[in-house]
Design an enzyme around this catalytic site. Sequence first.
Site, PDB file in Angstrom:
ATOM      1  CE1 TYR A  56      -3.313  -2.743   0.226  1.00 38.41           C
ATOM      2  CE2 TYR A  56      -3.682  -2.230   2.536  1.00 38.41           C
ATOM      3  CZ  TYR A  56      -3.983  -2.973   1.414  1.00 38.41           C
ATOM      4  OH  TYR A  56      -4.964  -3.925   1.478  1.00 38.41           O
ATOM      5  CG  LEU A 209     -19.398   0.994   4.046  1.00 42.76           C
ATOM      6  CD1 LEU A 209     -19.017   2.332   4.682  1.00 42.76           C
ATOM      7  CD2 LEU A 209     -20.892   0.745   4.183  1.00 42.76           C
ATOM      8  NE  ARG A 211     -12.596  -1.727  -4.167  1.00 42.47           N
ATOM      9  CZ  ARG A 211     -13.115  -2.948  -4.026  1.00 42.47           C
ATOM     10  NH1 ARG A 211     -14.430  -3.095  -4.017  1.00 42.47           N
ATOM     11  NH2 ARG A 211     -12.361  -4.002  -3.876  1.00 42.47           N
TER      12      ARG A 211
END
Length: 334
Positions: A56, A209, A211
């Site tokens: 990430y 959710l 994204r």
Amino acid sequence: MQNRPLGTTGPQVSALGLGCMGMSALYGEADRAESIATIHAALEAGVTLLDTGDFYAMGHNEMLIGEALRAAPAALREQALTSVKFGALRDPDGGWSGYDGRPAAVRNFAAYSLQRLGVDHIDVYRIARLDPNVPIEETVGAIAELVEKGHVRHIGLSEVGAETIRRAAATAPISDLQIEYSLISRGIEDEVLPTTRELGIGITAYGVLSRGLISGHFTADRQLAPTDFRSMSPRFQGENLQHNLSLVEALRKIAEQKGVSVAQIAIAWVLSRGEDIVPLVGARTRERLTEALGALDVTLDDADLAAIEQAVPADAAAGDRYPAAQMSHLGTDR
């Protein structure tokens, strides 16, 4: 906050986990100070599971979590459990170059993650996607060696199918599977979820959710940066987006009747699917974290669940959850 078992071989974790990816990458600019404050607020609220990936933003997210843990009071720092995905290969331009699950690579990735996080062990360690060139037994076996040496506490999996889950579990104890699961992403219900339940493997559900798509906050006219994953996601494009937002509006009517937000009812639905499922909420701000935590106070009775099912039936979403090129890496059995 009540805890939930992360499978029969894993730790007890908070009923909600915090997915930290959006604090570093893929969903537009994030505020570093607010991100750290959000991690601290989550720990103070009783959230124990912090999820990240070494890829990430090329390590940025792990360093961010490490900074937040160093600045947290000792009692909160000690309750934090780290879940780390590894294996995705990046380049200096931010490109993706496949996955590496070779044992030597597993050990290498772990060494760097321990340093960036500033911890002496990783609580749950897992390859982000299958390396098609390395049998899952070899990858899991390498993690098992890290467990024996104390560098890792529990072995996890990510985005794999039922056959791979069985092969991995036959190699070493698997604590949980991280996989997308939400009202509009219910593919695990057919084969994957029955398999994990048979084997006593927990689920950490990301994308609860979708994204932000079913958060109740996303609008059709929202402008996305080219680096935002959603600008390429099929579910956020054209007619697909219009259709999916119509599902959100149907869900909003149910949420309003209960006096809660759309996000809260969507998270509560995932919570209702079983004690073996821990939703990861991708809150990047304390405001969104507070909203997500409110889902813990939402009780859905049979009538509520039936209404939700009618508003958002299984397979109701338009568009795949990833672009076609990335879909080939999901659920591949090897």
